[in-house]
Structure formats: structure tokens, C-alpha cells
Write a protein that holds these residues in place. Sequence first.
Motif, PDB file in Angstrom:
ATOM      1  N   ILE A 159       0.839  -1.207   0.000  1.00  0.00           N
ATOM      2  CA  ILE A 159       0.000   0.000   0.000  1.00  0.00           C
ATOM      3  C   ILE A 159       0.871   1.252   0.000  1.00  0.00           C
ATOM      4  O   ILE A 159       0.670   2.183  -0.792  1.00  0.00           O
ATOM      5  CB  ILE A 159      -0.935   0.003   1.223  1.00  0.00           C
ATOM      6  CG1 ILE A 159      -1.957  -1.122   1.129  1.00  0.00           C
ATOM      7  CG2 ILE A 159      -1.652   1.348   1.346  1.00  0.00           C
ATOM      8  CD1 ILE A 159      -2.696  -1.357   2.418  1.00  0.00           C
ATOM      9  N   LEU A 160       1.840   1.305   0.905  1.00  0.00           N
ATOM     10  CA  LEU A 160       2.708   2.474   0.993  1.00  0.00           C
ATOM     11  C   LEU A 160       3.503   2.678  -0.292  1.00  0.00           C
ATOM     12  O   LEU A 160       3.703   3.810  -0.749  1.00  0.00           O
ATOM     13  CB  LEU A 160       3.657   2.327   2.184  1.00  0.00           C
ATOM     14  CG  LEU A 160       2.994   2.316   3.570  1.00  0.00           C
ATOM     15  CD1 LEU A 160       4.028   2.063   4.647  1.00  0.00           C
ATOM     16  CD2 LEU A 160       2.265   3.631   3.839  1.00  0.00           C
ATOM     17  N   SER A 161       3.944   1.585  -0.888  1.00  0.00           N
ATOM     18  CA  SER A 161       4.724   1.682  -2.120  1.00  0.00           C
ATOM     19  C   SER A 161       3.874   2.206  -3.273  1.00  0.00           C
ATOM     20  O   SER A 161       4.285   3.100  -4.019  1.00  0.00           O
ATOM     21  CB  SER A 161       5.307   0.316  -2.475  1.00  0.00           C
ATOM     22  OG  SER A 161       6.114  -0.167  -1.434  1.00  0.00           O
ATOM     23  N   LEU A 162       2.676   1.663  -3.436  1.00  0.00           N
ATOM     24  CA  LEU A 162       1.798   2.120  -4.514  1.00  0.00           C
ATOM     25  C   LEU A 162       1.338   3.545  -4.281  1.00  0.00           C
ATOM     26  O   LEU A 162       1.110   4.302  -5.233  1.00  0.00           O
ATOM     27  CB  LEU A 162       0.599   1.174  -4.637  1.00  0.00           C
ATOM     28  CG  LEU A 162       0.913  -0.253  -5.089  1.00  0.00           C
ATOM     29  CD1 LEU A 162      -0.348  -1.114  -5.078  1.00  0.00           C
ATOM     30  CD2 LEU A 162       1.544  -0.256  -6.474  1.00  0.00           C
ATOM     31  N   SER A 163       1.199   3.932  -3.016  1.00  0.00           N
ATOM     32  CA  SER A 163       0.836   5.324  -2.715  1.00  0.00           C
ATOM     33  C   SER A 163       1.930   6.273  -3.177  1.00  0.00           C
ATOM     34  O   SER A 163       1.637   7.382  -3.636  1.00  0.00           O
ATOM     35  CB  SER A 163       0.607   5.480  -1.203  1.00  0.00           C
ATOM     36  OG  SER A 163      -0.442   4.654  -0.767  1.00  0.00           O
ATOM     37  N   ARG A 164       3.172   5.849  -3.051  1.00  0.00           N
ATOM     38  CA  ARG A 164       4.264   6.674  -3.557  1.00  0.00           C
ATOM     39  C   ARG A 164       4.262   6.688  -5.081  1.00  0.00           C
ATOM     40  O   ARG A 164       4.452   7.725  -5.707  1.00  0.00           O
ATOM     41  CB  ARG A 164       5.607   6.146  -3.050  1.00  0.00           C
ATOM     42  CG  ARG A 164       6.796   6.903  -3.616  1.00  0.00           C
ATOM     43  CD  ARG A 164       8.130   6.281  -3.233  1.00  0.00           C
ATOM     44  NE  ARG A 164       9.237   7.018  -3.840  1.00  0.00           N
ATOM     45  CZ  ARG A 164      10.506   6.646  -3.769  1.00  0.00           C
ATOM     46  NH1 ARG A 164      10.829   5.543  -3.118  1.00  0.00           N
ATOM     47  NH2 ARG A 164      11.458   7.368  -4.345  1.00  0.00           N
ATOM     48  N   ALA A 165       4.021   5.523  -5.676  1.00  0.00           N
ATOM     49  CA  ALA A 165       4.121   5.413  -7.137  1.00  0.00           C
ATOM     50  C   ALA A 165       3.069   6.245  -7.853  1.00  0.00           C
ATOM     51  O   ALA A 165       3.351   6.853  -8.893  1.00  0.00           O
ATOM     52  CB  ALA A 165       4.006   3.943  -7.548  1.00  0.00           C
ATOM     53  N   ILE A 166       1.844   6.299  -7.316  1.00  0.00           N
ATOM     54  CA  ILE A 166       0.776   6.978  -8.039  1.00  0.00           C
ATOM     55  C   ILE A 166       0.991   8.485  -8.105  1.00  0.00           C
ATOM     56  O   ILE A 166       0.463   9.160  -8.986  1.00  0.00           O
ATOM     57  CB  ILE A 166      -0.599   6.664  -7.392  1.00  0.00           C
ATOM     58  CG1 ILE A 166      -1.737   7.041  -8.354  1.00  0.00           C
ATOM     59  CG2 ILE A 166      -0.748   7.377  -6.069  1.00  0.00           C
ATOM     60  CD1 ILE A 166      -3.097   6.622  -7.867  1.00  0.00           C
ATOM     61  N   GLY A 167       1.805   9.033  -7.203  1.00  0.00           N
ATOM     62  CA  GLY A 167       2.060  10.461  -7.218  1.00  0.00           C
ATOM     63  C   GLY A 167       3.384  10.864  -7.833  1.00  0.00           C
ATOM     64  O   GLY A 167       3.723  12.046  -7.843  1.00  0.00           O
ATOM     65  N   GLU A 168       4.143   9.895  -8.348  1.00  0.00           N
ATOM     66  CA  GLU A 168       5.454  10.195  -8.916  1.00  0.00           C
ATOM     67  C   GLU A 168       5.314  10.819 -10.313  1.00  0.00           C
ATOM     68  O   GLU A 168       4.501  10.387 -11.128  1.00  0.00           O
ATOM     69  CB  GLU A 168       6.301   8.937  -9.004  1.00  0.00           C
ATOM     70  CG  GLU A 168       6.854   8.474  -7.677  1.00  0.00           C
ATOM     71  CD  GLU A 168       7.944   9.386  -7.146  1.00  0.00           C
ATOM     72  OE1 GLU A 168       8.425  10.234  -7.905  1.00  0.00           O
ATOM     73  OE2 GLU A 168       8.309   9.230  -5.970  1.00  0.00           O
ATOM     74  N   THR A 169       6.130  11.833 -10.558  1.00  0.00           N
ATOM     75  CA  THR A 169       6.121  12.507 -11.860  1.00  0.00           C
ATOM     76  C   THR A 169       7.416  12.269 -12.624  1.00  0.00           C
ATOM     77  O   THR A 169       7.391  12.024 -13.837  1.00  0.00           O
ATOM     78  CB  THR A 169       5.915  14.020 -11.671  1.00  0.00           C
ATOM     79  OG1 THR A 169       4.717  14.246 -10.923  1.00  0.00           O
ATOM     80  CG2 THR A 169       5.787  14.718 -13.012  1.00  0.00           C
ATOM     81  N   ALA A 170       8.559  12.328 -11.939  1.00  0.00           N
ATOM     82  CA  ALA A 170       9.856  12.249 -12.622  1.00  0.00           C
ATOM     83  C   ALA A 170      10.045  10.959 -13.413  1.00  0.00           C
ATOM     84  O   ALA A 170      10.474  11.015 -14.575  1.00  0.00           O
ATOM     85  CB  ALA A 170      10.984  12.429 -11.606  1.00  0.00           C
ATOM     86  N   PRO A 171       9.744   9.765 -12.869  1.00  0.00           N
ATOM     87  CA  PRO A 171       9.993   8.552 -13.655  1.00  0.00           C
ATOM     88  C   PRO A 171       9.157   8.479 -14.934  1.00  0.00           C
ATOM     89  O   PRO A 171       9.678   8.158 -16.003  1.00  0.00           O
ATOM     90  CB  PRO A 171       9.622   7.415 -12.680  1.00  0.00           C
ATOM     91  CG  PRO A 171       9.730   8.018 -11.336  1.00  0.00           C
ATOM     92  CD  PRO A 171       9.322   9.439 -11.499  1.00  0.00           C
ATOM     93  N   ILE A 172       7.860   8.786 -14.825  1.00  0.00           N
ATOM     94  CA  ILE A 172       7.028   8.691 -16.027  1.00  0.00           C
ATOM     95  C   ILE A 172       7.314   9.835 -16.989  1.00  0.00           C
ATOM     96  O   ILE A 172       7.087   9.707 -18.195  1.00  0.00           O
ATOM     97  CB  ILE A 172       5.536   8.633 -15.658  1.00  0.00           C
ATOM     98  CG1 ILE A 172       5.118   9.867 -14.840  1.00  0.00           C
ATOM     99  CG2 ILE A 172       5.222   7.366 -14.891  1.00  0.00           C
ATOM    100  CD1 ILE A 172       3.634   9.908 -14.553  1.00  0.00           C
ATOM    101  N   LEU A 173       7.827  10.953 -16.471  1.00  0.00           N
ATOM    102  CA  LEU A 173       8.247  12.036 -17.356  1.00  0.00           C
ATOM    103  C   LEU A 173       9.428  11.600 -18.199  1.00  0.00           C
ATOM    104  O   LEU A 173       9.499  11.891 -19.408  1.00  0.00           O
ATOM    105  CB  LEU A 173       8.607  13.272 -16.526  1.00  0.00           C
ATOM    106  CG  LEU A 173       9.146  14.484 -17.289  1.00  0.00           C
ATOM    107  CD1 LEU A 173       8.077  15.043 -18.211  1.00  0.00           C
ATOM    108  CD2 LEU A 173       9.633  15.552 -16.327  1.00  0.00           C
ATOM    109  N   MET A 174      10.361  10.852 -17.598  1.00  0.00           N
ATOM    110  CA  MET A 174      11.536  10.411 -18.328  1.00  0.00           C
ATOM    111  C   MET A 174      11.205   9.356 -19.383  1.00  0.00           C
ATOM    112  O   MET A 174      11.865   9.290 -20.416  1.00  0.00           O
ATOM    113  CB  MET A 174      12.580   9.859 -17.356  1.00  0.00           C
ATOM    114  CG  MET A 174      13.163  10.893 -16.402  1.00  0.00           C
ATOM    115  SD  MET A 174      13.856  12.314 -17.262  1.00  0.00           S
ATOM    116  CE  MET A 174      15.077  11.524 -18.305  1.00  0.00           C
ATOM    117  N   VAL A 175      10.191   8.534 -19.144  1.00  0.00           N
ATOM    118  CA  VAL A 175       9.846   7.506 -20.131  1.00  0.00           C
ATOM    119  C   VAL A 175       8.914   8.041 -21.203  1.00  0.00           C
ATOM    120  O   VAL A 175       8.526   7.301 -22.112  1.00  0.00           O
ATOM    121  CB  VAL A 175       9.214   6.267 -19.460  1.00  0.00           C
ATOM    122  CG1 VAL A 175      10.187   5.641 -18.486  1.00  0.00           C
ATOM    123  CG2 VAL A 175       7.904   6.618 -18.783  1.00  0.00           C
ATOM    124  N   GLY A 176       8.551   9.324 -21.104  1.00  0.00           N
ATOM    125  CA  GLY A 176       7.807   9.958 -22.186  1.00  0.00           C
ATOM    126  C   GLY A 176       6.311   9.998 -22.016  1.00  0.00           C
ATOM    127  O   GLY A 176       5.586  10.011 -23.024  1.00  0.00           O
TER     128      GLY A 176
END
Length: 300
Positions: free
Chosen positions: A216-233
Motif C-alpha cells: 500500500i505504501l509503495s503504490l501510494s508513492r508510485a501513483i504520485g510520482e512525476t519524474a519517472p514517467i516524465l523520463m519515459v515519455g
Amino acid sequence: MSTNNPFAEGTDNIERKRRIGRVFVGICFASTLVGIVALVALLADVIYESWGWVTWEFLTYPPSQVVENFLPDGRGAGIYPAIIGSVFLIALTAVFTIFLGVGAAVYLEEYAADSQLKSFIEANIANLAGVPSIVYGLLGLAIFVRGMQLGSSLIAGALTLTLLILPIVIVSTQESLRSVPDSQRQAAYGVGATQWQVIRDVVLPRALPGIMTGTILSLSRAIGETAPILMVGAATSLFVSPDSLTAPFSAMPMMIFEWATLPEPEFQHVAAAGIVVLLTILLLMNAVAILIRNKYDPRS
């Protein structure tokens, strides 16, 4: 003759320690209060800015970067494609993370023999949990987008986020497995169970609440991340939702980031509305996961 009273000195020492304890409690309370006040102020500001903009049209329309298209109900600046993209992205990330993270933790904790190699691997996994997210974005760009020729697709974004949260899931799962008393394992072995049967029927069911919490804590971090998905386009403005694993995608953090950088004041309201939607989805995800965790908790 000495006039010192040992009982009075002991009482003074106790009173001094009590004062120090009260000061420490006050510092801890003040620190907690600062965090709570900052959180409440942030939420109040976001809700105030988004008031009247979170409408059904906002949730079901594609985005717009033209202020003249805005209507009083917020129509013309929707977030629907980003919502669908985020849901698909986090669902794929959860599938990859559960299989890879839990599998790696079970192997390291239950099968791998104690050795310097195991200690080296565990130390590096723990260190990877603190690596900045932009580094995982660059890694995903090199491996998935370019190396595996997946392009700026939904599956490339999900695999990149999996790399980001995998160390956290592995570490939390290992701690959950260690919390299962060894006497329960020995009792299962005593009735003739194999190692896999012990892990499947004894260890994993009792470690499931902790595993769910870490996930839960990990997915909560992932859903708000911008930098990784910005780098993959990931697209900042996408007018259709993804229809396959190899399709281009957008996500709510990208859409909010794009709106927040635009100069028109209307976009600040739209960005705040997007933040409210993102927080709502995050809270719903956590609530569902907590219900699942409590349902399968053997102690309940």
C-alpha cells in the motif's frame, strides 16, 4: 558534620528528570503540531482553490489548454484520460511489484542460505530504496523505452515504477516474514509439511497484513510520482485514454504539473481540482487495500 540529605537529593533528581521528560514531550507535541498544521493548511488551500471546479464534466472530459473553452462548471479542462492512464498504470505496477517483490523476499528470507552474498544483496536492496526517483526514470528510459524498444508506452511506465518501489516492497515483505514465529514453521515441519507447504500455508498467511501494508505504501508513492514517467515519455496532454499496453499514456501527476505551469489563473483552479481527484483516488486505494488486509489478518 555533613548536612546533605540524601533523600532530598534523590527527590531533586527525580523532579529534574520529570521536568526534562515534560520538556521532551512538549517538543515532540510541537513537532507533531507543525506537521499537522502544515498539512491542514495545504489541504485547505487546495480545497479552496478547487471549489466548484470538481464536476462531473471535469471527470469525464478530455483536457484543454484554451482558457476560452472553460465554462463555469469547469467543462473544457477535463482529466478523464489522465485518470484512466493512472488507474491502468498503478494496476500494472501492482501486478509486477507483487510477483517480483514478494517472490524475491520469499527467496531471500526462506530459501537463500546465510552468506556474504546474501548480506551484500540485502544491503544493496536497502540502499536502493533511497535512490532518487529521477534515477529510476533514466534507468527505465535506457532499458525499457530504448533497450527493449517499448517506446513511451503504458507498460514501459509501469515497469519503471516497478523498479522504483520494488526495494521498498522487498524490505517490508522480508520484515513481515521475519515476524512469523519460527515455532510455527517447526510445528508444520513436524507434521510432515514440505518447505513450500510451510511457506504457502503458514508463513505467507500470517505475514500477509505486513506485506499488504508495504505494498500500500509503495503504490501510494508510485501513483504520485512525476519524474519517472516524465523520463519515459508520458504525455502531458492526452485527449484519449490508453487502449492497450503499448499505447501512449498520460497520468494525473503529469496533467497537474502541466496545468500548474500555465500562466492563466483558471489553470491554477484546474490544477487544484486535479490534486483533489488524485488525493481521493489515493485514499480510496488505501481504504480498499486496508479492508483486504484486515479481512485476511489471522489475528482478527
